[in-house]
Design an enzyme around this catalytic site. Sequence first.
Site, PDB file in Angstrom:
ATOM      1  N   SER A 153      60.575  68.371  47.137  1.00 13.83           N
ATOM      2  CA  SER A 153      60.699  69.089  48.408  1.00 13.83           C
ATOM      3  C   SER A 153      60.562  70.600  48.269  1.00 13.83           C
ATOM      4  O   SER A 153      60.250  71.281  49.245  1.00 13.83           O
ATOM      5  CB  SER A 153      62.033  68.757  49.075  1.00 13.83           C
ATOM      6  OG  SER A 153      63.114  69.298  48.341  1.00 13.83           O
TER       7      SER A 153
ATOM      8  N   LYS B 175      67.563  73.890  48.942  1.00 10.02           N
ATOM      9  CA  LYS B 175      66.562  74.306  49.928  1.00 10.02           C
ATOM     10  C   LYS B 175      66.563  75.832  50.036  1.00 10.02           C
ATOM     11  O   LYS B 175      67.391  76.515  49.452  1.00 10.02           O
ATOM     12  CB  LYS B 175      66.856  73.705  51.310  1.00 10.02           C
ATOM     13  CG  LYS B 175      67.005  72.188  51.354  1.00 10.02           C
ATOM     14  CD  LYS B 175      65.692  71.454  51.219  1.00 10.02           C
ATOM     15  CE  LYS B 175      65.907  69.942  51.343  1.00 10.02           C
ATOM     16  NZ  LYS B 175      64.670  69.186  51.076  1.00 10.02           N
TER      17      LYS B 175
END
Length: 345
Positions: free
Chosen positions: A55, A121
């Site tokens: 990701s 993230k």
Amino acid sequence: MGLFSSIFKSTPKSESKEPEKEGAAASGISFGIIVVIVFAFKSSILDANNIPSGSMIPTLKIGDFLFVNKMRYSFRMPFTEKELFRIDDPKRGDIVTFIPPASALGQEESRSGIFAKRFVKRVVGLPGDTIRITRKFIDTKDRGRVHFALVEYKEKGSEEFKSYEPKEVPIGKELSDLDNLEATQRALFKEVKPGFEHYILEGFEDDRRAHIFEYCDFLHGCEIPEGQYMVMGDNRDDSHDSRAWGFVKREDILGKALIIYFSIDWKDATCEYKDGQELAEKGPEVAERFDGDALERRCHYSEVFTSHNSRYYSDESRFGWIERTLRYRIWRLSVRFDRIGRILQ
């Protein structure tokens, strides 16, 4: 005399056992204290994480190992994640580790306990920001047409939306060592955050559209509540993030990613291809592959794509993972020496 002398001779032997016992006990206590200190340090000051998913490609690649500064934002009670006092708040563009919201987890995943799930993230929105995401087609030099999700933000008290000024850049060697077949075929861009630039990937996919209106209207502008942050992965088409499951509470942000201290390319998803650079430049249908005995020696059957470009999936047991690692993975891995020591931004 013989009896007494034998008794006296045996006395020193029995006395010598006491210091040995005391020494062993002291060593055990010292070792236990060291273990406690190490784990307290890891839980509250500096943690070590590995990256198992794609990701955050290309900033963080599958197989990266990184140190996380857990005192960057808060000091937490050792062996727990209870915040004792706050030091600072995340900034726009920080790469953070955090406790994901319950809505972000699968049925068997947990937010707490020994096997608690943690995410990594990038912060793209701060408390009070209004976030707008506009989808548009962009024709790129290296990847043809991509479906780009332009992220814009309006700071609290401002009337103007700003973008992160994305610009396409040549793929170069940045995508030549990815253990993720789909990511090797996406377009490479740079976005500008305060004081630095970083890579993002965008492709033709638009797999976030199904979630985009579930809790917030990003199309026209969505305001981030106080005490919460919006996070996204740099691999925009393959990131399960705030677009799908919402914002992250400040108290759930655990630390800031600091540095990559080691990096391994296991080639689990790309083992059948002979050259990573060729794969990135020409694509999986054209790039040269191993075949026959060479392919059987190099790849487990579950790691090989079929002619229809789909994979065999199976529930791999722990023994199966060990067997596959010993027979295939160890012999084909490579170390990404150029990533060791890379400071994360």
